[in-house]
Design a protein around this motif. Sequence first.
Motif, mmCIF file in Angstrom:
data_model
loop_
_atom_site.group_PDB
_atom_site.id
_atom_site.type_symbol
_atom_site.label_atom_id
_atom_site.label_comp_id
_atom_site.label_asym_id
_atom_site.label_seq_id
_atom_site.Cartn_x
_atom_site.Cartn_y
_atom_site.Cartn_z
ATOM 1 N N VAL A 1 79.052 111.933 -18.936
ATOM 2 C CA VAL A 1 79.329 113.199 -18.243
ATOM 3 C C VAL A 1 79.268 114.345 -19.263
ATOM 4 O O VAL A 1 79.716 114.201 -20.402
ATOM 5 C CB VAL A 1 80.719 113.131 -17.565
ATOM 6 N N GLY A 2 78.722 115.492 -18.854
ATOM 7 C CA GLY A 2 78.536 116.611 -19.777
ATOM 8 C C GLY A 2 79.806 117.326 -20.157
ATOM 9 O O GLY A 2 80.029 117.656 -21.320
ATOM 10 N N SER A 3 80.673 117.596 -19.162
ATOM 11 C CA SER A 3 81.926 118.257 -19.523
ATOM 12 C C SER A 3 83.081 117.757 -18.668
ATOM 13 O O SER A 3 82.930 117.477 -17.476
ATOM 14 C CB SER A 3 81.814 119.782 -19.468
ATOM 15 N N ILE A 4 84.222 117.622 -19.374
ATOM 16 C CA ILE A 4 85.477 117.184 -18.759
ATOM 17 C C ILE A 4 86.260 118.432 -18.401
ATOM 18 O O ILE A 4 86.595 119.233 -19.274
ATOM 19 C CB ILE A 4 86.323 116.367 -19.780
ATOM 20 N N GLU A 5 86.542 118.607 -17.113
ATOM 21 C CA GLU A 5 87.299 119.766 -16.653
ATOM 22 C C GLU A 5 88.776 119.399 -16.555
ATOM 23 O O GLU A 5 89.122 118.352 -16.021
ATOM 24 C CB GLU A 5 86.776 120.220 -15.298
ATOM 25 N N HIS A 6 89.637 120.239 -17.087
ATOM 26 C CA HIS A 6 91.099 120.079 -17.135
ATOM 27 C C HIS A 6 91.478 119.155 -18.302
ATOM 28 O O HIS A 6 92.084 119.585 -19.248
ATOM 29 C CB HIS A 6 91.695 119.602 -15.807
ATOM 30 N N ARG B 1 85.847 110.529 -29.631
ATOM 31 C CA ARG B 1 84.651 110.043 -28.910
ATOM 32 C C ARG B 1 83.904 111.199 -28.249
ATOM 33 O O ARG B 1 82.667 111.217 -28.226
ATOM 34 C CB ARG B 1 85.062 109.007 -27.854
ATOM 35 N N MET B 2 84.654 112.160 -27.722
ATOM 36 C CA MET B 2 83.999 113.330 -27.112
ATOM 37 C C MET B 2 83.244 114.136 -28.163
ATOM 38 O O MET B 2 82.128 114.599 -27.909
ATOM 39 C CB MET B 2 85.034 114.210 -26.401
ATOM 40 N N ALA B 3 83.855 114.267 -29.350
ATOM 41 C CA ALA B 3 83.167 115.000 -30.428
ATOM 42 C C ALA B 3 81.879 114.272 -30.806
ATOM 43 O O ALA B 3 80.832 114.895 -31.000
ATOM 44 C CB ALA B 3 84.090 115.149 -31.631
ATOM 45 N N ALA B 4 81.948 112.928 -30.887
ATOM 46 C CA ALA B 4 80.782 112.139 -31.303
ATOM 47 C C ALA B 4 79.668 112.187 -30.263
ATOM 48 O O ALA B 4 78.477 112.219 -30.608
ATOM 49 C CB ALA B 4 81.198 110.699 -31.571
ATOM 50 N N SER B 5 80.049 112.206 -28.980
ATOM 51 C CA SER B 5 79.031 112.141 -27.919
ATOM 52 C C SER B 5 78.617 113.536 -27.435
ATOM 53 O O SER B 5 77.714 113.667 -26.603
ATOM 54 C CB SER B 5 79.570 111.336 -26.725
ATOM 55 N N GLY B 6 79.287 114.586 -27.929
ATOM 56 C CA GLY B 6 78.958 115.947 -27.483
ATOM 57 C C GLY B 6 79.514 116.273 -26.104
ATOM 58 O O GLY B 6 79.094 117.242 -25.479
#
Length: 397
Positions: free
Chosen positions: A226-231, A242-247
Amino acid sequence: MLAIHADSWFDGAAFHHHPVTVVIDAGQISAMHDGRVTVPHAETLHVGFLSPGLVESHAHLFLDGHVYDTAMRSAYMEAGREVFLATGRKNLERLRASGITLVRDCGDKWGINHALRAEAAGTTLPVVRSAGVAIRRKGRYGSFMAEEVTDAVTAGAAVRTRGDSDDLKIVLTGIIDFAAAAVKGGPQFDLTELNAITAAARELGKPTVAHCSGREGIDLAVQAGVGSIEHGFFLDAPLLDRMAASGTAWTPTWIPVSWVRDNPASCGVGPDGVAGLGRILDQHRANLLEAHRRGTVILAGSDAGSLGVRHGDGLHDDLAAYADAGIPIAAVLAAATSAPRRAWGLPGGRIARGEPADLAAFAASPMTGLSHLRRAVATVVAGRLWRADLSASLAVA
Ligand SMILES: [Zn+2]
């Protein structure tokens, strides 16, 4: 041709504490000069501070954040298309008066966001990036913004009808139980279903945006790309890594939750809920700084239209919370200018020769107070100038 003289400026990544002249021609920044340079035949504007146009990364344009009360909100939901459109038009004016030139609407089931996108195109109003109608699991949270699907097949089929959406919005988790300080229920989709949704969105070339809080849902979202996590409430350090690594980007939407903490009676929240909200926000605040330290992409978004969250002011309240969490001002402003445009593959978000002329001008620099960004003196969208001093729309701001 337009020439803007600014006392100081932000280029999308860094501050510059000296005067600049930015020349705009044919929708682009055609030249930049140190100091205040007279440009022949150009309309000239003198401002205190110049930035790339601000971006509100999470809003619902058809909703009015001035509606404070849950009973009034329920009645409003029956008002219908013409009322929703009128609200959205006012909200776009509020956003413009707040220096916002691009807004991502994260879903409404009536398609008001698509209609406003068409109306705003070619004007001085903010560019609308519209998710259209979101996707949710049948019977689960998200009725005001989403179509219901039942499995991977119907979800994939629904995605394939979203060719006119700029983003594909997924309602992946439910709402938060404030007293328990936890997400209500498990994720709406399992990994197989979510993979089917993100794969179909990739085929369409659409970024995915997930309403998602809690470790279980965020873990699924990262796995499915998923491109962006909202909230993103209840994030933790391993997930931020993991979010930093996967963008994978994060839109923190601080203000709707802090508004409930500060106005519990409006939402029927009791003392247990207020205590839980305090714990949730303490954790969220710590996660904001951790995300910044780890290089997780932060997109500034307020969920404007939520109870108590007004369009325009909402983004600025969120930015104040990010700064209060310890994020440096340049990174806070990047989250509201260059970061979202980069995340969505759009040009701009930078002040440099050859970049699109998409700008916001203010009376003074946020280095002397972030609140200086709350009211723009002018905005430029694709080279089209809007000036607060010539606009009647300040009356609604
Ligand atoms: Zn939302």
